[in-house]
Design a protein around this motif. Structure first.
Motif, PDB file in Angstrom:
ATOM      1  N   GLU A 273      20.770 -18.251 -25.190  1.00  0.00           N
ATOM      2  CA  GLU A 273      20.150 -19.035 -24.116  1.00  0.00           C
ATOM      3  C   GLU A 273      20.109 -20.531 -24.405  1.00  0.00           C
ATOM      4  O   GLU A 273      19.560 -21.310 -23.626  1.00  0.00           O
ATOM      5  CB  GLU A 273      18.719 -18.515 -23.877  1.00  0.00           C
ATOM      6  N   ALA A 274      20.675 -20.926 -25.543  1.00  0.00           N
ATOM      7  CA  ALA A 274      20.560 -22.340 -25.946  1.00  0.00           C
ATOM      8  C   ALA A 274      21.437 -23.253 -25.088  1.00  0.00           C
ATOM      9  O   ALA A 274      22.420 -22.822 -24.484  1.00  0.00           O
ATOM     10  CB  ALA A 274      20.952 -22.488 -27.407  1.00  0.00           C
ATOM     11  N   LYS A 275      21.051 -24.512 -25.069  1.00  0.00           N
ATOM     12  CA  LYS A 275      21.831 -25.534 -24.354  1.00  0.00           C
ATOM     13  C   LYS A 275      23.069 -25.887 -25.185  1.00  0.00           C
ATOM     14  O   LYS A 275      22.972 -26.169 -26.378  1.00  0.00           O
ATOM     15  CB  LYS A 275      20.966 -26.775 -24.171  1.00  0.00           C
ATOM     16  N   THR A 276      24.221 -25.851 -24.551  1.00  0.00           N
ATOM     17  CA  THR A 276      25.444 -26.216 -25.266  1.00  0.00           C
ATOM     18  C   THR A 276      26.076 -27.445 -24.626  1.00  0.00           C
ATOM     19  O   THR A 276      25.666 -27.890 -23.554  1.00  0.00           O
ATOM     20  CB  THR A 276      26.499 -25.090 -25.241  1.00  0.00           C
ATOM     21  N   GLY A 277      27.088 -27.940 -25.297  1.00  0.00           N
ATOM     22  CA  GLY A 277      27.853 -29.050 -24.742  1.00  0.00           C
ATOM     23  C   GLY A 277      29.139 -28.565 -24.086  1.00  0.00           C
ATOM     24  O   GLY A 277      30.069 -29.350 -23.893  1.00  0.00           O
ATOM     25  N   GLY A 278      29.166 -27.277 -23.770  1.00  0.00           N
ATOM     26  CA  GLY A 278      30.342 -26.699 -23.100  1.00  0.00           C
ATOM     27  C   GLY A 278      30.413 -27.166 -21.648  1.00  0.00           C
ATOM     28  O   GLY A 278      29.417 -27.557 -21.066  1.00  0.00           O
ATOM     29  N   ARG A 279      31.615 -27.119 -21.079  1.00  0.00           N
ATOM     30  CA  ARG A 279      31.791 -27.580 -19.677  1.00  0.00           C
ATOM     31  C   ARG A 279      31.559 -26.435 -18.703  1.00  0.00           C
ATOM     32  O   ARG A 279      31.543 -25.271 -19.106  1.00  0.00           O
ATOM     33  CB  ARG A 279      33.195 -28.161 -19.486  1.00  0.00           C
ATOM     34  N   VAL A 280      31.445 -26.785 -17.415  1.00  0.00           N
ATOM     35  CA  VAL A 280      31.070 -25.767 -16.426  1.00  0.00           C
ATOM     36  C   VAL A 280      32.115 -24.678 -16.228  1.00  0.00           C
ATOM     37  O   VAL A 280      31.783 -23.528 -15.991  1.00  0.00           O
ATOM     38  CB  VAL A 280      30.693 -26.382 -15.053  1.00  0.00           C
ATOM     39  N   SER A 281      33.403 -25.029 -16.348  1.00  0.00           N
ATOM     40  CA  SER A 281      34.425 -23.987 -16.214  1.00  0.00           C
ATOM     41  C   SER A 281      35.320 -24.008 -17.452  1.00  0.00           C
ATOM     42  O   SER A 281      35.378 -25.023 -18.164  1.00  0.00           O
ATOM     43  CB  SER A 281      35.289 -24.242 -14.976  1.00  0.00           C
ATOM     44  N   ILE A 282      35.980 -22.897 -17.690  1.00  0.00           N
ATOM     45  CA  ILE A 282      36.883 -22.826 -18.860  1.00  0.00           C
ATOM     46  C   ILE A 282      37.984 -23.886 -18.730  1.00  0.00           C
ATOM     47  O   ILE A 282      38.315 -24.560 -19.714  1.00  0.00           O
ATOM     48  CB  ILE A 282      37.511 -21.417 -18.985  1.00  0.00           C
ATOM     49  N   GLU A 283      38.503 -24.052 -17.518  1.00  0.00           N
ATOM     50  CA  GLU A 283      39.588 -25.041 -17.318  1.00  0.00           C
ATOM     51  C   GLU A 283      39.125 -26.432 -17.734  1.00  0.00           C
ATOM     52  O   GLU A 283      39.814 -27.141 -18.468  1.00  0.00           O
ATOM     53  CB  GLU A 283      40.048 -25.103 -15.843  1.00  0.00           C
ATOM     54  N   GLU A 284      37.915 -26.783 -17.232  1.00  0.00           N
ATOM     55  CA  GLU A 284      37.409 -28.111 -17.563  1.00  0.00           C
ATOM     56  C   GLU A 284      37.148 -28.237 -19.057  1.00  0.00           C
ATOM     57  O   GLU A 284      37.382 -29.279 -19.678  1.00  0.00           O
ATOM     58  CB  GLU A 284      36.115 -28.375 -16.765  1.00  0.00           C
ATOM     59  N   HIS A 285      36.652 -27.154 -19.662  1.00  0.00           N
ATOM     60  CA  HIS A 285      36.358 -27.168 -21.097  1.00  0.00           C
ATOM     61  C   HIS A 285      37.647 -27.368 -21.903  1.00  0.00           C
ATOM     62  O   HIS A 285      37.697 -28.178 -22.824  1.00  0.00           O
ATOM     63  CB  HIS A 285      35.665 -25.862 -21.508  1.00  0.00           C
ATOM     64  N   ARG A 286      38.677 -26.627 -21.518  1.00  0.00           N
ATOM     65  CA  ARG A 286      39.966 -26.748 -22.237  1.00  0.00           C
ATOM     66  C   ARG A 286      40.501 -28.167 -22.117  1.00  0.00           C
ATOM     67  O   ARG A 286      41.093 -28.704 -23.037  1.00  0.00           O
ATOM     68  CB  ARG A 286      41.005 -25.777 -21.652  1.00  0.00           C
TER      69      ARG A 286
END
Ligand code: TRP
Length: 368
Positions: A273-286
């Protein structure tokens, strides 16, 4: 810039500015005189006052001390580990070790009864400290409420050496509970230098920066007090780990921390449940990669779960490039956490008989 209120909600955003404001020196300049330590290498222990006095004593084989205190107000969590690791580092360097359980402070400022404080200190502090490697037999561990007559006499004599103006300028206000616990804390900090404990010697006090107001005033008191030639205490400061949801890590919000007594499933759920610095979609994250600075799971890894710098850098690079997803980072954290907690829970139970014996021999029941 505002003053720091040690009893308030301290959230430091700009450590450099705070150091400049209060005259705190960077630890980096002394790093090569300290044992190799992850928190020092990573700038988590970032600042100090007069730490060289302690290192000089160590180099000359003269006596030196480490003292710090804990206010029993809640569970012991990963945010507390930064102090413990420094306690262990100074213990290994040969410091005379003093640890104070601040039950007068939690009584006067947090409304915790002395009985409850005693329970918390044993379950949350002593057991965890010993499990993490504190050598209790070589430690002067005491409750403020049982610190002895001389200790409390000194704390009252110190009142002569601080003015109302200084008190108000340093703490914002001077209500009686704060005054009582501040004066007690000056006696705590100077305790290793008392006659009963071997007399004046360089002493380092590892604390969060929220405690710096006490350190500053204790240094003033030490230099004004004529009855003992106290050395001004030295100090080190560490960065506060942020809460798992971002913002402050706080004992009153269980989702913000992982306690050292949390069950493994609970701890893993908190990571999920922690806050991450990941992006909203996998595409955007990649495409953009993670925002590592805003990732609380990475922060936990960097502070306490990955010892090796190369390994941490590898994780950072992959995550920042987008090759690693937040879920994969969380999987690493959960695995590390499981190993750590399993081992720690075992060590806590191993420590229990020793701690219980120590409490029976040294720490009488609460004052009434
Ligand atoms: N005030 C500290 C806290 O809030 C506890 C404390 C009491 C302390 N005496 C001390 C810390 C001496 C360092 C040194 O946690």
């Amino acid at each position: 810039m505002p003053e720091i209120d040690p009893w308030g909600d301290v959230e430091i955003t700009d450590y450099e500015a705070t150091m400049a404001q209060f005259g705190i020196e960077p630890v980096a300049e002394l790093a090569d005189r300290l044992p190799d330590n992850r928190l020092v290498r990573r700038g988590i222990v970032f600042g100090h006052r007069d730490l060289d006095t302690v290192l000089d004593a160590r180099d000359e084989s003269d006596p030196f001390a480490m003292m710090t205190g804990i206010m029993p107000s809640g569970v012991f969590h990963f945010g507390h580990l930064g102090v413990v690791e420094q306690v262990l580092m100074f213990q290994e360097m040969g410091a005379q070790v003093t640890l104070c359980a601040a039950d007068i402070e939690s009584y006067t400022t947090r409304d915790v009864s002395l009985e409850d404080a005693r329970e918390l200190v044993i379950e949350e502090y002593l057991l965890n400290y010993v499990a993490l490697g504190l050598n209790l037999d070589a430690t002067d561990f005491y409750f403020q409420s049982q610190a002895g007559n001389d200790h409390h006499v000194r704390s009252k004599l110190f009142a002569r050496h601080v003015t109302q103006n200084e008190f108000e300028a340093t703490y914002g206000n001077a209500d009686p509970g704060k005054m009582a616990s501040a004066l007690t804390q000056y006696a705590d900090i100077l305790r290793p230098q008392s006659t009963e404990h071997g007399g004046p010697k360089p002493t380092v006090v590892p604390v969060g920066i929220d405690q710096d107001p006490h350190v500053r005033l204790t240094r003033d008191v030490a230099s004004r007090y004529r009855d003992t030639s106290y050395r001004k205490p030295a100090s080190t400061y560490h960065r506060f780990m942020r809460g798992l949801q971002g913002g402050k890590m706080s004992s009153s919000d269980p989702k913000s921390y992982i306690a050292l007594t949390d069950s493994i499933p609970d701890a893993k759920r908190k990571i999920d449940e922690a806050k991450t610095g990941g992006r909203v979609s996998i595409e955007e994250h990649r495409e953009k990669g993670a925002d590592v600075e805003e990732d609380m799971v990475f922060e936990l890894l960097a502070y306490h779960l990955v010892e090796d710098d190369d390994e941490l850098n590898r994780i950072r690079t992959e995550y920042e490039s987008g090759a690693m997803l937040s879920g994969e980072l969380k999987a690493i954290a959960k695995e590390r956490l499981e190993t750590f907690l399993r081992e720690h829970h075992r060590k806590r139970e191993e420590a229990r008989p020793k701690v219980e014996q120590y409490v029976a021999d040294n720490l009488p029941g609460a004052v009434h």
